[in-house]
Design an enzyme around this catalytic site. Structure first.
Site, PDB file in Angstrom:
ATOM      1  CG  PHE A  38     -50.573 -31.208  16.587  1.00  0.00           C
ATOM      2  CD1 PHE A  38     -50.586 -31.488  15.227  1.00  0.00           C
ATOM      3  CD2 PHE A  38     -50.636 -32.266  17.493  1.00  0.00           C
ATOM      4  CE1 PHE A  38     -50.674 -32.804  14.768  1.00  0.00           C
ATOM      5  CE2 PHE A  38     -50.715 -33.574  17.049  1.00  0.00           C
ATOM      6  CZ  PHE A  38     -50.757 -33.839  15.689  1.00  0.00           C
ATOM      7  CG  ASP A  58     -52.943 -20.221  19.764  1.00  0.00           C
ATOM      8  OD1 ASP A  58     -51.943 -19.991  20.462  1.00  0.00           O
ATOM      9  OD2 ASP A  58     -53.280 -21.357  19.412  1.00  0.00           O
ATOM     10  CB  SER A 115     -53.316 -26.740  27.441  1.00  0.00           C
ATOM     11  OG  SER A 115     -52.344 -27.183  28.378  1.00  0.00           O
ATOM     12  CE  LYS A 131     -51.743 -17.219  36.080  1.00  0.00           C
ATOM     13  NZ  LYS A 131     -51.051 -15.976  35.663  1.00  0.00           N
ATOM     14  CE1 TYR A 187     -51.509 -30.783  29.014  1.00  0.00           C
ATOM     15  CE2 TYR A 187     -51.385 -33.148  29.378  1.00  0.00           C
ATOM     16  CZ  TYR A 187     -51.767 -32.076  28.605  1.00  0.00           C
ATOM     17  OH  TYR A 187     -52.411 -32.287  27.400  1.00  0.00           O
ATOM     18  CE  LYS A 191     -55.268 -30.428  28.751  1.00  0.00           C
ATOM     19  NZ  LYS A 191     -56.167 -29.780  27.774  1.00  0.00           N
ATOM     20  CD  GLN A 204     -73.512 -22.959  40.108  1.00  0.00           C
ATOM     21  OE1 GLN A 204     -72.529 -23.606  40.477  1.00  0.00           O
ATOM     22  NE2 GLN A 204     -73.686 -21.691  40.422  1.00  0.00           N
TER      23      GLN A 204
END
Ligand code: UDP
Length: 356
Positions: A38, A58, A115, A131, A187, A191, A204
Site C-alpha cells: 500500500f 517484494d 511487512s 522475520k 508485530y 518493529k 556501529q
C-alpha cells in the site's frame, strides 16, 4: 471520480514547497522493500515522478502486483520478487547467495517498508512478520552499509503498544507499554527490534538512518478483506455491500486516521531532510476519531443500508492512539492537511472503481 494522478501531483507539489527537498531524488538509485504494498507502491510512483531510479523488492505476501503493474514499462523501475528476510546482494556478485550484480552500482537510499501490518494476520503469519522486521531490517541495513546508502525504516505507532491515559497523545520520548507475548507482539516487538537494529547500524557503522512511527494510514490501495481485520477498509467493503458493519467492543476506542497523500509526503521528507537523521518522528493525523464515529461516517458517505453490529473486542487492542506532532512540524515542517471525510470519500471512490 477518483483521480490518482492528481493525488500523486499533490504530494509532489507539497514536497516542492520545502527548499530542502529540491531535486533530492533526481537520478538517485533507491531500493524500496515492500514496494508492492500500500504505502510502498505510492512511494515508488512518487519517486519515479521525481526522476529517481527505483528498484522495488517484494514477495507479495501482503503487496499486490496490481499496485505496481503499471510501472513495469518505466525504464527507471525494476521489480525483484524477493523476501527481504533472506539476504540479497546488489552490485557485487556473492557466490551461492541471491544476488543482482548488474542492477545498479550503488543505491543512494534504501527504504525498508516490507511487512504485513494487518491485525488478523498477526495470528496467521507471526513468524514471517517477525522475520520481515528483524532479519529483513538487518538485511536491508546490510545493503545500506555495503552501498554507503542512507536508510529509511518504516516504524509504527505500535511501538507504543497500549499506552496509559496520561501517555496519549504520545510523544516520541515514550518508551511504550507492550505485551511481549500477546497477540500483537509479533508485530509490535519486531518493529521495536527493527528500530533497535537501525540504531545499532547507525552506532556501529555510522549509517545515515531515518525512521518514522506511522499511525493508522488509509487511502486508495489499502488492503481490504474480513481476513485482515482492519477497521477502515472493512467498514467501506461492508457498507458498499450492505453487510453488517462489525464494530469491535462498544466502538469507543480511538484512532487518528491519516490519508496516504499526507503520510507519503511526510515519509519522503523524513528520508531527505538532514535534521531528521537518527531520530524517530511520529507521522500521523492528530484528530481523534472513535471507531463508532468511523463506522457512522462510512455508512453516511456510502449511503449504505448496513446496520452496525457490535462484536467482541480483540485482546490487547489499543484503547487510544494519538500522536504528538511537535517534532514532525518542527523537523519536517509537516502536518497532515486532509480531514477524514475528504480522505474517506476518495478512498470510497477508489473502492467503487475496483468493483468490490
Ligand atoms: N475494528 C473494528 N471492526 C473491524 C476491524 C477493526 O471495530 O472490523 C477495531 C479494532 O478492534 C481497533 C480499531 O478498529 O480497535 C482499529 O483497528 P485497525 O485494525 O484498523 O487498526 P489498529 O488496531 O492496528 O490500529
Amino acid at each position: 471520480m477518483y483521480d490518482h494522478q492528481n493525488e500523486l501531483q499533490k504530494i509532489i507539489n507539497r514536497l516542492g514547497k520545502d527548499e530542502r527537498m529540491n531535486n533530492s531524488f533526481k537520478k538517485k538509485n533507491i531500493l524500496v522493500t515492500g514496494g508492492g504494498g500500500f504505502l510502498g507502491s505510492w512511494i515508488c510512483e512518487v519517486l519515479l515522478k521525481l526522476d529517481a531510479k527505483v528498484v522495488c523488492l517484494d514477495n507479495f505476501s501482503s503487496g499486490r502486483w496490481e499496485n505496481i503493474a503499471h510501472l513495469e514499462k518505466n525504464p527507471n523501475f525494476k521489480f525483484i520478487m524477493h523476501d527481504i528476510s533472506i539476504p540479497v546482494f546488489f552490485g557485487k556478485n556473492k557466490p551461492n547467495r541471491v544476488s543482482y550484480p548488474n542492477l545498479t552500482d550503488r543505491f543512494d537510499i534504501v527504504m525498508h517498508l516490507a511487512s504485513r501490518a494487518s491485525p488478523f494476520e498477526f495470528s496467521k503469519f507471526p513468524i514471517s512478520i517477525m522475520k520481515s522486521n528483524t532479519l529483513g531490517t538487518m538485511n536491508a541495513l546490510g545493503i545500506a552499509k555495503e552501498h554507503s546508502s542512507s536508510f529509511f525504516y518504516a516504524s509504527t505507532s505500535e511501538t507504543y503498544g497500549n499506552p496509559p491515559v496520561d501517555k496519549v497523545p504520545t510523544p516520541e520520548s515514550y518508551f511504550g507499554y507492550v505485551n511481549t507475548i500477546g497477540p500483537r507482539s509479533c508485530y509490535d516487538e519486531s518493529k521495536r527490534a527493527g528500530e533497535a537494529f537501525t540504531k545499532a547500524y547507525e552506532l556501529q557503522h555510522n549509517i545515515d538512518v531515518r525512521f518514522v512511527r506511522i499511525f493508522n494510514t488509509y487511502g486508495p490501495r489499502i488492503r481490504a478483506g474480513k481476513e485482515l481485520g482492519r477497521a477502515l477498509p472493512n467498514f467501506i467493503e461492508q457498507c458498499l455491500n450492505d453487510d453488517p458493519i462489525t464494530v469491535f467492543g462498544d466502538g469507543s476506542q480511538t484512532r487518528c486516521f491519516t490519508y496516504v497523500v499526507d503520510e507519503v509526503e511526510g515519509i519522503l521528507k523524513d528520508t531527505i531532510v538532514p535534521e531528521a537523521r537518527g531520530i524517530p518522528i511520529n507521522l500521523g493525523h492528530n484528530k481523534v476519531t472513535t471507531i463508532l464515529e468511523l463506522a457512522e461516517l462510512t455508512k453516511q458517505l456510502t449511503n449504505s443500508n448496513s446496520k452496525i453490529v457490535f462484536q467482541k473486542m480483540p485482546k490487547d487492542d489499543p484503547v487510544r492512539r494519538q500522536p504528538i506532532l511537535t517534532r514532525a512540524k518542527k523537523v519536517l515542517r509537516w502536518e497532515p492537511t486532509t480531514d477524514l471525510e475528504t480522505g474517506l470519500k476518495k478512498t470510497i471512490e477508489w473502492y467503487k472503481m475496483q468493483n468490490v
